[in-house]
Scaffold this motif. Structure first.
Motif, PDB file in Angstrom:
ATOM      1  N   MET A   1       0.792  -1.106  -0.045  1.00  0.00           N
ATOM      2  CA  MET A   1       0.048  -0.096  -0.090  1.00  0.00           C
ATOM      3  C   MET A   1       0.747   1.201   0.125  1.00  0.00           C
ATOM      4  O   MET A   1       1.569   1.433   0.899  1.00  0.00           O
ATOM      5  N   SER A   2       0.959   2.180  -1.030  1.00  0.00           N
ATOM      6  CA  SER A   2       1.675   3.176  -1.116  1.00  0.00           C
ATOM      7  C   SER A   2       1.146   4.214  -0.142  1.00  0.00           C
ATOM      8  O   SER A   2       1.901   5.251   0.260  1.00  0.00           O
ATOM      9  N   ARG A   3      -0.138   4.578  -0.289  1.00  0.00           N
ATOM     10  CA  ARG A   3      -0.849   5.476   0.582  1.00  0.00           C
ATOM     11  C   ARG A   3      -2.214   5.042   0.956  1.00  0.00           C
ATOM     12  O   ARG A   3      -2.762   4.368   0.081  1.00  0.00           O
ATOM     13  N   LEU A   4      -2.816   5.876   1.693  1.00  0.00           N
ATOM     14  CA  LEU A   4      -4.067   5.525   1.995  1.00  0.00           C
ATOM     15  C   LEU A   4      -5.155   6.623   1.611  1.00  0.00           C
ATOM     16  O   LEU A   4      -4.864   7.577   1.913  1.00  0.00           O
ATOM     17  N   LYS A   5      -6.022   6.073   0.615  1.00  0.00           N
ATOM     18  CA  LYS A   5      -6.843   6.812   0.132  1.00  0.00           C
ATOM     19  C   LYS A   5      -8.438   6.747   0.440  1.00  0.00           C
ATOM     20  O   LYS A   5      -8.881   7.595   0.472  1.00  0.00           O
ATOM     21  N   ALA A   6      -8.769   5.307   0.893  1.00  0.00           N
ATOM     22  CA  ALA A   6     -10.052   5.333   1.229  1.00  0.00           C
ATOM     23  C   ALA A   6     -10.268   4.366   2.488  1.00  0.00           C
ATOM     24  O   ALA A   6      -9.365   3.361   2.551  1.00  0.00           O
TER      25      ALA A   6
ATOM     26  N   LYS B   1     -10.207   3.645  19.629  1.00  0.00           N
ATOM     27  CA  LYS B   1      -9.649   4.580  20.585  1.00  0.00           C
ATOM     28  C   LYS B   1      -8.325   4.337  20.416  1.00  0.00           C
ATOM     29  O   LYS B   1      -7.438   3.201  20.607  1.00  0.00           O
ATOM     30  N   ASP B   2      -7.144   5.410  20.156  1.00  0.00           N
ATOM     31  CA  ASP B   2      -5.959   5.262  20.022  1.00  0.00           C
ATOM     32  C   ASP B   2      -5.242   4.404  18.955  1.00  0.00           C
ATOM     33  O   ASP B   2      -4.157   4.117  18.745  1.00  0.00           O
ATOM     34  N   PHE B   3      -6.358   4.122  18.114  1.00  0.00           N
ATOM     35  CA  PHE B   3      -5.740   3.570  16.800  1.00  0.00           C
ATOM     36  C   PHE B   3      -5.074   4.215  15.673  1.00  0.00           C
ATOM     37  O   PHE B   3      -6.008   5.104  15.457  1.00  0.00           O
ATOM     38  N   ASP B   4      -4.122   3.782  15.164  1.00  0.00           N
ATOM     39  CA  ASP B   4      -3.268   4.650  14.171  1.00  0.00           C
ATOM     40  C   ASP B   4      -3.459   3.563  12.775  1.00  0.00           C
ATOM     41  O   ASP B   4      -2.977   2.697  12.844  1.00  0.00           O
ATOM     42  N   PRO B   5      -4.489   3.985  11.898  1.00  0.00           N
ATOM     43  CA  PRO B   5      -4.570   3.234  10.580  1.00  0.00           C
ATOM     44  C   PRO B   5      -3.122   2.951   9.771  1.00  0.00           C
ATOM     45  O   PRO B   5      -3.067   2.128   9.184  1.00  0.00           O
ATOM     46  N   TRP B   6      -2.208   3.823  10.167  1.00  0.00           N
ATOM     47  CA  TRP B   6      -1.019   3.905   9.232  1.00  0.00           C
ATOM     48  C   TRP B   6      -0.169   2.755   9.830  1.00  0.00           C
ATOM     49  O   TRP B   6       0.659   2.321   9.279  1.00  0.00           O
ATOM     50  N   GLN B   7      -0.614   2.143  11.053  1.00  0.00           N
ATOM     51  CA  GLN B   7      -0.010   0.890  11.508  1.00  0.00           C
ATOM     52  C   GLN B   7       0.018  -0.217  10.542  1.00  0.00           C
ATOM     53  O   GLN B   7       1.060  -1.053  10.393  1.00  0.00           O
ATOM     54  N   VAL B   8      -1.044  -0.254   9.794  1.00  0.00           N
ATOM     55  CA  VAL B   8      -1.416  -1.275   8.976  1.00  0.00           C
ATOM     56  C   VAL B   8      -0.761  -1.209   7.578  1.00  0.00           C
ATOM     57  O   VAL B   8      -0.175  -2.184   7.001  1.00  0.00           O
ATOM     58  N   ILE B   9      -0.381   0.177   7.211  1.00  0.00           N
ATOM     59  CA  ILE B   9       0.409   0.234   6.112  1.00  0.00           C
ATOM     60  C   ILE B   9       1.788   0.123   6.225  1.00  0.00           C
ATOM     61  O   ILE B   9       2.205  -0.494   5.410  1.00  0.00           O
TER      62      ILE B   9
END
Length: 211
Positions: free
Chosen positions: A1-6, A203-211
Motif C-alpha cells: 500500500m503506497s498510500r491510504l486513500k479510502a 480509541k488510540d488506533f493509528d490506521p497507518w500501522q497497517v500500512i
C-alpha cells in the motif's frame, strides 16, 4: 500500500455496536424456525436479508419470511445505534487527512432510513454509503468492496477495510485490500487469520500501522 486513500467500513459491529442486538434477534428467529440448527444466527452474519431468506427460510418455511420481516422492521425502529468507541473521532481524523470514507453494508435502504432518523449526523461522516441494493453479490464475495473503491476513485492498494464478521473479513481479503478486524462480534483469536490487524475499538488506533 503506497498510500491510504479510502477507508471502507461495514456497518453493524464496525460503525455501530449493534451486533449483540442482532444476534439476540436472529437467535430468537432461528430457534423458532430452525431448532435443529443451533448457532445459525452466527453463520448468517454479513449476509443480506434476501440471502438469509433464500438459503434458510424458503420452501416449507417461506411463510416465515413475512413474519420475520415484520418483526425485523419493528425491531430496527427501536434498537440502539451506539457508535463503537472512538469511531467518530477516528473518522474525523481520517477525513481531515484527506482520506475518503464509505459505508459498505449488507443492510438495505429501509434499514438505513432508521439509521438516518436516529443519527442525523451520520450521512455527513461519509463520502459514499453503499447498501445491499448496490451489489450483485454479497459478502464474502469482493463485489461490494470493489464497487466502493471504484465509487471513491481509489485503487485496491489504496483502500483499507474495517470488518467484524467472517464473511466481511473474507470479502475484504478477496478484494485484495488491507483488512482491520473488529473484535466486537467474534473473538480476536478467531478473526486474526482473516485480518492484517485486530482491534477492539478505534480509541488510540493509528490506521497507518497497517500500512
Amino acid at each position: 500500500m503506497s498510500r491510504l486513500k479510502a477507508a471502507l467500513f461495514d456497518l453493524d459491529g464496525v460503525v455501530f455496536d449493534t451486533e449483540p442486538q442482532y444476534t439476540e434477534f436472529w437467535g430468537a428467529q432461528c430457534r423458532e424456525f430452525h431448532p435443529e440448527h443451533p448457532g445459525l444466527e452466527h453463520e448468517i452474519k454479513g449476509q443480506t436479508l434476501v440471502q438469509i431468506f433464500d438459503r434458510h427460510f424458503s420452501g416449507e418455511l417461506v411463510y416465515s419470511q413475512e413474519i420475520i420481516t415484520k418483526r425485523l422492521n419493528d425491531f430496527e425502529q427501536t434498537m440502539n445505534f451506539d457508535y463503537v468507541e472512538g469511531f467518530e473521532n477516528f473518522v474525523a481524523s481520517l477525513r481531515s487527512n484527506g482520506v475518503k470514507t464509505a459505508v459498505v453494508t449488507s443492510s438495505n435502504i429501509a434499514k438505513m432510513q432508521s439509521v438516518y432518523q436516529r443519527r442525523s449526523e451520520f450521512r455527513g461522516m461519509f463520502d459514499a454509503i453503499l447498501t445491499s441494493e448496490d451489489f450483485e453479490r454479497s459478502k464474502p464475495d469482493p463485489d461490494c468492496y470493489l464497487k466502493a473503491a471504484a465509487r471513491l476513485g481509489a485503487g485496491i492498494d489504496e483502500c483499507i477495510v474495517f470488518e467484524d464478521s467472517f464473511n466481511g473479513l473474507k470479502s475484504g481479503r478477496a478484494a485484495g485490500m488491507k483488512v482491520v478486524g473488529l473484535a466486537t462480534t467474534n473473538s480476536a483469536e478467531s478473526i486474526a487469520p482473516y485480518s492484517d490487524i485486530v482491534i477492539s475499538n478505534y480509541k488510540d488506533f493509528d490506521p497507518w500501522q497497517v500500512i
